[in-house]
Design an enzyme around this catalytic site. Structure first.
Site, PDB file in Angstrom:
ATOM      1  N   ASP A 113      21.011   3.077  -4.411  1.00  0.00           N
ATOM      2  CA  ASP A 113      21.537   2.481  -3.184  1.00  0.00           C
ATOM      3  C   ASP A 113      22.759   1.594  -3.387  1.00  0.00           C
ATOM      4  O   ASP A 113      23.109   0.821  -2.523  1.00  0.00           O
ATOM      5  CB  ASP A 113      20.436   1.693  -2.479  1.00  0.00           C
ATOM      6  CG  ASP A 113      19.993   0.488  -3.293  1.00  0.00           C
ATOM      7  OD1 ASP A 113      20.223   0.490  -4.516  1.00  0.00           O
ATOM      8  OD2 ASP A 113      19.433  -0.450  -2.714  1.00  0.00           O
ATOM      9  N   GLU A 114      23.400   1.668  -4.539  1.00  0.00           N
ATOM     10  CA  GLU A 114      24.657   0.935  -4.661  1.00  0.00           C
ATOM     11  C   GLU A 114      25.637   1.651  -5.572  1.00  0.00           C
ATOM     12  O   GLU A 114      25.241   2.434  -6.433  1.00  0.00           O
ATOM     13  CB  GLU A 114      24.444  -0.515  -5.126  1.00  0.00           C
ATOM     14  CG  GLU A 114      23.528  -0.688  -6.284  1.00  0.00           C
ATOM     15  CD  GLU A 114      23.429  -2.154  -6.742  1.00  0.00           C
ATOM     16  OE1 GLU A 114      24.442  -2.867  -6.797  1.00  0.00           O
ATOM     17  OE2 GLU A 114      22.308  -2.547  -7.070  1.00  0.00           O
ATOM     18  N   ASP A 149      26.569  -1.729  -1.107  1.00  0.00           N
ATOM     19  CA  ASP A 149      25.157  -1.950  -1.399  1.00  0.00           C
ATOM     20  C   ASP A 149      24.377  -1.774  -0.096  1.00  0.00           C
ATOM     21  O   ASP A 149      24.615  -2.485   0.880  1.00  0.00           O
ATOM     22  CB  ASP A 149      24.989  -3.373  -1.957  1.00  0.00           C
ATOM     23  CG  ASP A 149      23.595  -3.598  -2.508  1.00  0.00           C
ATOM     24  OD1 ASP A 149      22.803  -2.629  -2.539  1.00  0.00           O
ATOM     25  OD2 ASP A 149      23.300  -4.746  -2.888  1.00  0.00           O
TER      26      ASP A 149
END
Lengths: 364, 393
Positions: free
Chosen positions: B109-110, B14
């Site tokens: 973003d993860e 993350d």
């Protein structure tokens, strides 16, 4: 109100109208049927505001009046009653006592005043038809109605009255079925889209013997038989220009046995993808080859003899659409006319232009 | 196929304050300063990301932007530059994909990675996570937090525990100890309502929840009770899905001011339909259900949906959404409007249509427009009816 009825006649009458009652309603009274005396009959009416129907059942009327009762419960009760004279008596506060043989019910009714009327809007120009013919025209087209709720205008069957012919057309945008027949005393032009539910009800109540009369007036479709009346609100909206998509003069014309083609399609499409059931058709002189494949299951192939002498052609179809069309034709031999892999094909019986089905191909 | 190994090794990566970190990376003058990426601070949108400097003021993502501006007036407010973040996201996912083919991105973003059975090739999972963090730092110049655990649920919890730049491993067998003292809100799917219900039962920590017999939870929460029980024991069988099929695609907008302007609403809906259609085509999907969402001035929110034939055509999506819109009684001004397309199916519809005169041509036009958009940006080509809407901001 105080009436006596024959159990069988009452039961049959109820069955003719009670399907119109929706399982869920916006108004409580729409769960009920209206019972009202009229001369020496009891008139039973059901409506969902879009489609309504009434049927008259012979009755001995001791005192005139009207009441409404739950359509579902009344249907369940009458179905189980012994074959004996049946009496209905309205008491105070809309209570209804139903007696038949040794059984009696005291039922909660609703006053008749709130029941929406089911009446044609104007004095219609009636078109006389044989019940059998109308039923056939509808069953041969109704399968092509759309279930796509975003295309309201296709959720019904188009009735078109023009130059002495009645045409009945249904389409879902992928295929189109059209049945037509001449009208004995020609006359008039009218058109309207009859909603799916009304089409289903008409098909359900039409027997083989009786003659019917239909009319398209203002925004209504009306059908009447002796003792029966159905009124449906027409679907608002534009039915597509269907005449434009009916192929004319396609170069590839083949004649094939209806039952052989249907059986082969059913066999081959076992391996087709389930949702759109695609089958590929390879046409060459004297032969028609069907293939289906599925990456997870394998392949199927079948060839059958056809009367064809044109060029080779490969085209894909949703096999369900072709089977529906074949199912609607009675003749032993069918004619199919095709052009290329992207143009609509047409299927009809070898004799007669009164019925055909146009099917758009699939890209396979 | 052999039996799957009973113990899996899942890594959850993350990125830390992703949007804000990208901006700080690209503009050195912003480093060390509170940065808030999101809507116009004078308007009524929300915070999309807040740098750690801004978080010390109590600012967090999803907070109304006005509130963030009050809490931290000295922050640098930046608009969301999705094109840039998407580009950086691509670089990040490329790095991750070198460590396992079982890579499931869950947002820009993860992502989850399943590295089960790669120990001899890449080393122990904890070392893999370290290597990933180091490479992201060197190559993309951003920090990430990672969690290593036997399943997705624990890996995600672990990555969140020591942000930023954290790395936490939950070893098989340690699940109970790891979860014991964490508040129940940490459980996947437990929001304010469930947490309140649990608290009413005297349950505050996951350890306490784990001791409640599953029958009691089922009685109180139904099917969801079983899942709660499983999660409280750190059990989660969901696989890492490399090609997780999206469930829906959508767009929505909060207006700067509540509006009753039918024309503005119509145009917004059309722009959204075109955007969603483009996304559908880019991903190779068509959708059968169109859902309209409206939020009114008093925050009352409604959705209406319609299912028809699968489509990836912007005009058709608009037509359906607008049809739904017209049937909604709008007593109040509208705060938010949005639409989404779901019941997605793969590929272009193979069935040709009888009536839409030139569906193939419309499709070709749409695809050409997609190519223009890819080269020159979303604002290069759009329906003329949106012209007024497209004034440079």
């Amino acid at each position: 109100m105080d009436v006596q009825l024959e159990r069988d006649a009452f039961s049959k009458g109820l069955q003719m109208v009670q399907n119109i009652v929706e399982p869920r309603q916006t108004l409580p009274i729409l769960a009920n049927v209206l019972l009202e005396t009229e001369g020496d009959t009891l008139r039973v009416t059901a409506t969902d505001l879009a489609v309504g129907a009434c049927v008259s059942v012979p009755a001995k009327v001791a005192s005139a009046g009207a009441i409404t009762l739950s359509a579902r419960k009344l249907g369940e009760i009458v179905k189980e009653l012994p074959a004996a004279p049946l009496s209905l008596k309205v008491q105070e506060n809309a209570w209804v006592v139903l007696r038949c043989g040794g059984v009696s019910y005291k039922l909660v009714g609703l006053p008749p005043e709130d029941f929406p009327a089911v009446v044609p809007t104007a004095g219609p120009a009636w078109i006389p038809l044989e019940g059998k013919a109308l039923k056939e025209m509808l069953t041969r087209t109704a399968f092509a109605m759309s279930h796509d709720e975003s295309r309201y205008a296709l959720n019904g069957v188009l009735f078109s009255l023009q130059s002495g012919r009645l045409r009945v057309v249904a389409t879902d945008g992928h295929r189109l079925a059209l049945a037509s027949r001449p009208l004995p005393n020609g006359g008039g032009a009218a058109t309207g889209i009859v909603p799916r539910k009304a089409v289903q009800e008409v098909v359900r109540v039409l027997g083989v013997g009786e003659d019917v009369q239909v009319a398209l007036v203002e925004n209504q479709f009306v059908l009447r038989m002796p003792n029966f009346l159905l009124v449906a609100r027409l679907i608002e909206g534009q039915f597509p220009n269907y005449e434009q998509v009916v192929p004319k003069g396609h170069p590839c014309r083949l004649v094939v046995s209806r039952s052989a083609l249907a059986a082969a399609l059913r066999r081959v499409s076992v391996l087709s993808e389930e949702r759109t059931k695609p089958v590929k058709v390879l046409l060459s002189p004297g032969s028609l080859k069907l293939t289906a494949q599925n990456p997870e299951l394998g392949e199927a192939e079948e060839s059958l003899p056809v009367d064809y002498s044109g060029e080779e052609l490969a085209i894909g179809f949703n096999s369900r659409y072709v089977l529906d069309a074949l199912g609607a034709i009675e003749a032993d031999e069918v004619v199919a006319e095709l052009k290329d892999a992207l143009s609509p094909g047409i299927i009809r019986s070898l004799e007669g232009e009164e019925y055909f089905c146009v099917i758009m191909p699939m890209r396979i | 196929m052999g039996a799957a190994p009973s113990i899996r090794s899942i890594i959850h990566v993350d990125m830390d304050a992703f949007y804000a970190s990208v901006e700080q990376r690209d503009r050195p003058e912003l480093r060390g300063r509170p940065v808030i990426v999101g809507a116009d601070p004078r308007g009524r949108g929300v915070v999309s990301a807040a740098s750690y400097e801004a978080r010390t003021f109590g600012v967090h993502s999803a907070m109304p932007i006005g509130k963030a501006a009050r809490l931290c007036p000295q922050a640098v407010f930046l608009p969301v530059d999705m094109d840039k973040y998407a580009r950086v996201s691509g670089e990040i996912m490329a790095v991750l994909s070198e460590y396992s083919p079982l890579l499931e991105p869950i947002s820009v973003d993860e992502a989850f990675l399943d590295v089960t059975g790669t120990e001899r090739l890449l080393g122990p999972p904890l070392e893999v996570a370290k290597a990933i963090k180091a490479r992201l730092c060197q190559e993309v110049h951003l920090t990430a937090s990672a969690g290593v655990a036997p399943n997705k649920f624990l890996a995600k919890l672990a990555s969140d525990l020591r942000k930023p730049d954290g790395l936490v491993e939950v070893e098989p067998g340690d699940e109970a100890a790891f979860l014991r003292d964490l508040p129940v809100e940490r459980l996947w799917g437990v929001g304010r309502v469930t947490a309140r219900d649990l608290r009413a039962m005297g349950i505050e920590t996951i350890g306490q929840l784990a001791r409640v017999p599953v029958g009691v939870l089922v009685k109180r929460f139904g099917k969801w009770g079983t899942l709660l029980h499983e999660l409280a024991h750190g059990r989660d069988d969901r696989p890492v899905e490399a090609f997780a099929q999206p469930k829906s695609m959508g767009a929505e907008e909060t207006f700067a001011e509540d509006t009753r302007d039918g024309e503005e609403l119509r145009r917004t809906l059309l722009a959204q339909a075109e955007r969603v259609a483009r996304e559908l085509r880019a991903e190779g999907y068509a959708g059968r259900t169109v859902t309209l969402k409206l939020r009114f001035a008093d925050f009352h929110t409604i959705t209406r949906s319609l299912t028809g034939e699968a489509t990836q055509d912007g005009l058709e999506i608009f037509r359906r959404a607008f049809g739904l819109f017209e049937r909604v009684e709008r007593v109040q001004p509208v705060r938010l409007i949005g639409l989404s397309v779901s019941s997605l199916v793969r590929g272009e519809p193979g069935q040709l249509s009888l009536f839409s005169a030139a569906p193939a041509r419309r499709d070709r036009v749409a695809r050409a427009a997609d190519r223009v958009a890819r080269r020159f940006g979303d604002r290069a080509l759009f329906p003329a009816s949106l012209l007024e809407h497209s004034k440079p901001r």
